[in-house]
Design a protein around this motif. Structure first.
Motif, short mmCIF file in Angstrom:
data_model
loop_
_atom_site.label_atom_id
_atom_site.label_comp_id
_atom_site.label_asym_id
_atom_site.label_seq_id
_atom_site.Cartn_x
_atom_site.Cartn_y
_atom_site.Cartn_z
N MET A 114 47.30 50.25 36.90
CA MET A 114 47.44 48.87 37.14
C MET A 114 48.74 48.64 38.16
N LYS A 115 48.57 47.72 38.90
CA LYS A 115 49.66 47.42 39.93
C LYS A 115 50.43 46.00 39.64
N TYR A 116 51.46 45.89 40.04
CA TYR A 116 52.31 44.62 39.56
C TYR A 116 52.39 43.94 40.91
N LEU A 117 52.88 42.61 40.61
CA LEU A 117 53.63 41.75 41.78
C LEU A 117 54.89 41.31 41.21
N LYS A 118 55.82 41.30 42.19
CA LYS A 118 57.03 41.03 42.05
C LYS A 118 57.49 39.78 43.07
N TYR A 119 58.49 38.97 42.27
CA TYR A 119 58.65 37.71 42.84
C TYR A 119 59.99 37.07 42.20
N LYS A 120 60.90 36.94 42.80
CA LYS A 120 62.11 36.11 42.28
C LYS A 120 62.36 36.92 40.87
N GLY A 121 62.22 37.85 40.66
CA GLY A 121 62.74 38.49 39.35
C GLY A 121 61.68 38.65 38.44
N TYR A 122 60.55 38.01 38.65
CA TYR A 122 59.13 37.96 37.60
C TYR A 122 58.28 39.05 38.19
N THR A 123 57.59 39.52 37.19
CA THR A 123 56.66 40.78 37.61
C THR A 123 55.39 40.29 36.77
N GLY A 124 54.46 40.37 37.61
CA GLY A 124 52.92 39.87 37.12
C GLY A 124 51.94 41.04 37.17
N SER A 125 50.98 41.04 36.31
CA SER A 125 50.02 41.96 36.46
C SER A 125 48.95 41.48 37.26
N VAL A 126 48.02 42.60 37.78
CA VAL A 126 46.97 42.42 38.57
C VAL A 126 45.71 43.05 37.83
N GLU A 127 44.79 42.13 37.67
CA GLU A 127 43.59 42.69 37.05
C GLU A 127 42.28 42.18 37.94
N TYR A 128 41.12 42.69 37.64
CA TYR A 128 40.14 42.47 38.27
C TYR A 128 39.04 41.98 37.29
N SER A 129 38.30 40.92 37.62
CA SER A 129 37.07 40.48 36.79
C SER A 129 35.86 40.70 37.48
N GLU A 130 35.06 41.59 37.04
CA GLU A 130 33.70 41.85 37.71
C GLU A 130 32.71 41.00 37.34
N GLU A 131 33.02 40.18 36.34
CA GLU A 131 32.30 39.05 36.04
C GLU A 131 32.32 37.76 36.82
N ASP A 132 33.43 37.61 37.07
CA ASP A 132 33.79 36.39 38.06
C ASP A 132 34.06 36.65 39.55
N ASP A 133 34.26 37.96 39.70
CA ASP A 133 34.39 38.66 40.97
C ASP A 133 35.74 38.05 41.78
N CYS A 134 36.88 38.06 40.86
CA CYS A 134 38.19 37.74 41.37
C CYS A 134 39.22 38.50 40.60
N LEU A 135 40.34 38.39 41.20
CA LEU A 135 41.73 38.92 40.94
C LEU A 135 42.60 37.88 40.09
N TYR A 136 43.14 38.42 39.11
CA TYR A 136 43.72 37.55 38.09
C TYR A 136 44.85 38.25 37.42
N GLY A 137 45.88 37.27 36.90
CA GLY A 137 46.98 38.06 36.45
C GLY A 137 47.96 37.13 35.58
#
Length: 61
Positions: free
Chosen positions: A1-24
């Motif tokens: 799993m990859k992560y996003l980082k911004y202003k000291g916060y870390t967010g997950s990156v997931e993929y929904s095959e059902e909705d065909d979108c990225l979310y976290g």
């Protein structure tokens, strides 16, 4: 799993095959849940950063 980082916060990156979108979800938050989504990486990053900025505005008013 990859992560996003911004202003000291870390967010997950997931993929929904059902909705065909990225979310976290921002990691390490016990009281509040900050979520974001996008159809591509650029949209996901924009929503993630916007969610963090909104959270900071509300938390420090």
């Amino acid at each position: 799993m990859k992560y996003l980082k911004y202003k000291g916060y870390t967010g997950s990156v997931e993929y929904s095959e059902e909705d065909d979108c990225l979310y976290g979800k921002v990691q390490g938050m016990s009281k509040n849940a900050i979520t974001y989504e996008g159809k591509d990486v650029n949209e996901l990053k924009k929503d993630f950063e916007g969610a963090i900025d909104d959270y900071i505005k509300l938390a420090y008013q």
